[in-house]
Design an enzyme around this catalytic site. Sequence first.
Site, PDB file in Angstrom:
ATOM      1  N   LYS A  17       2.094  -0.132  12.703  1.00 13.92           N
ATOM      2  CA  LYS A  17       2.268  -1.577  12.445  1.00 13.92           C
ATOM      3  C   LYS A  17       3.444  -1.808  11.515  1.00 13.92           C
ATOM      4  CE  LYS A  17       0.621  -1.719   7.978  1.00 13.92           C
ATOM      5  NZ  LYS A  17       1.504  -1.763   6.814  1.00 13.92           N
ATOM      6  N   PRO A 126       5.370   8.321  11.106  1.00 13.01           N
ATOM      7  CA  PRO A 126       5.629   8.915   9.787  1.00 13.01           C
ATOM      8  C   PRO A 126       4.526   8.553   8.790  1.00 13.01           C
ATOM      9  CG  PRO A 126       7.614   7.871  10.652  1.00 13.01           C
ATOM     10  CD  PRO A 126       6.487   7.494  11.581  1.00 13.01           C
ATOM     11  N   ALA A 129       4.376   5.804   4.734  1.00 14.58           N
ATOM     12  CA  ALA A 129       5.560   5.066   5.173  1.00 14.58           C
ATOM     13  C   ALA A 129       5.333   3.557   5.254  1.00 14.58           C
ATOM     14  CB  ALA A 129       5.990   5.582   6.549  1.00 14.58           C
ATOM     15  N   ASP A 168      -6.506  -1.607   5.870  1.00 13.43           N
ATOM     16  CA  ASP A 168      -5.701  -1.907   7.074  1.00 13.43           C
ATOM     17  C   ASP A 168      -6.396  -1.566   8.388  1.00 13.43           C
ATOM     18  OD1 ASP A 168      -3.486  -2.731   5.711  1.00 13.43           O
ATOM     19  OD2 ASP A 168      -2.388  -0.856   5.880  1.00 13.43           O
TER      20      ASP A 168
HETATM   21  O1  C5P Z   1      -7.531   0.151   1.178  1.00 13.72           O
HETATM   22  P1  C5P Z   1      -6.553   1.255   1.035  1.00 13.72           P
HETATM   23  O2  C5P Z   1      -7.215   2.599   0.916  1.00 13.72           O
HETATM   24  O3  C5P Z   1      -5.477   1.239   2.039  1.00 13.72           O
HETATM   25  O4  C5P Z   1      -5.843   0.984  -0.342  1.00 13.72           O
HETATM   26  C1  C5P Z   1      -5.185   1.969  -1.086  1.00 13.72           C
HETATM   27  C2  C5P Z   1      -4.999   1.438  -2.492  1.00 13.72           C
HETATM   28  O5  C5P Z   1      -4.100   0.322  -2.492  1.00 13.72           O
HETATM   29  C3  C5P Z   1      -6.278   0.897  -3.116  1.00 13.72           C
HETATM   30  O6  C5P Z   1      -6.986   1.912  -3.755  1.00 13.72           O
HETATM   31  C4  C5P Z   1      -5.764  -0.138  -4.077  1.00 13.72           C
HETATM   32  O7  C5P Z   1      -5.347   0.481  -5.258  1.00 13.72           O
HETATM   33  C5  C5P Z   1      -4.532  -0.685  -3.391  1.00 13.72           C
HETATM   34  N1  C5P Z   1      -4.791  -1.947  -2.663  1.00 13.72           N
HETATM   35  C6  C5P Z   1      -4.885  -3.119  -3.376  1.00 13.72           C
HETATM   36  N2  C5P Z   1      -5.127  -4.287  -2.697  1.00 13.72           N
HETATM   37  C7  C5P Z   1      -5.232  -4.308  -1.356  1.00 13.72           C
HETATM   38  C8  C5P Z   1      -5.113  -3.106  -0.615  1.00 13.72           C
HETATM   39  C9  C5P Z   1      -4.889  -1.942  -1.308  1.00 13.72           C
HETATM   40  O8  C5P Z   1      -4.779  -3.137  -4.606  1.00 13.72           O
HETATM   41  N3  C5P Z   1      -5.438  -5.468  -0.730  1.00 13.72           N
END
Ligand code: C5P
Length: 316
Positions: A17, A126, A129, A168
Amino acid sequence: MLVRQQGSALVVHTPAKLNLFLEILGKRPDGFHELETLMVTVGLYDTLRFTEDDSSASPSRSASAVSAANLPSDIHLSCCWAGPPEFSPGPIPTGRDNLVVRAAELLREVTGTRRGVSIELTKRIPMAAGLAGGSSDCAATLFALNRLWKLGLPDQRLLELAAQLGSDIAFFLTRTSAAVCRGRGEIIEPVAAPMRLHFVIAKPASGLSTAAVFRQCRPAASPRSAQPLVDSLCRGRLSVAARQLHNALQPPAEQLNPDVVRLRRTFSRLPFLGHQMSGSGTSYFGLCSQLDQARALAAQVRSAGCDDVFVASTQP
Ligand code: C5P
């Protein structure tokens, strides 16, 4: 996500995406950030092949194997890189630090199934990324194992599990090609984006941790909305849309990684309609009106010294 039965195996091609818009609306008590983002899938795919592994559950085995029938079958993940060899990310995790394994384990935990699976993951997207390859693989796993293991979980339950695994993932499970995503990113509103968009995408050798970029960001004082961009894309106004691209994670990513700054400078010198970083980086993309133009500009980005550069388009 393209799904195909191949004998007893299920093969899933799952896309990358790009974030055409990403605004930070606020910080939440759980530490995540409230956001509004427009995501589109592009034609760069990882492939996952799922084969049910019932080796430990076979009744016609020796005594030791029969006793193993009381144990859950295993989850085996093998990974290979099928992108250009010179951009191989090195060893790809095959244990619990891979979201594919976590998704399979979570499905077993919530349904109580003891079935096993062998998963062959062929990576082209990748990593680290901002292209959500890991999230896309995870969504493919939830979808495929629900089918392969005949779990019968409704879509809504799969979406809840997706949200538990990452922000995501739900987007890919909805199998839509464009959506405005809100909340942490897990609340999905599919949008019509009838125009085919062509991008040049450059991925520097260095990556960025999503958590580190979010830690560095500040919620917008006057948040922008994704709606004007969605409207422009729906009406086919590409050059207006190009001016409405936005990624609030780009300034913090630039503070953390000079490669993103270098990419912005390179893309600024070339006649892209618009350009920005995707997600939490480090991939950077430029929007083009035609595929031919994208191919020509990709060559120029390469000769400007960027390594991993490719062309990808949105899917109808
Ligand atoms: O949800 P995901 O594992 O992709 O998120 C990785 C990190 O990015 C989370 O632990 C958080 O620190 C940050 N994050 C955030 N707000 C979001 C998505 C992710 O702060 N909406």
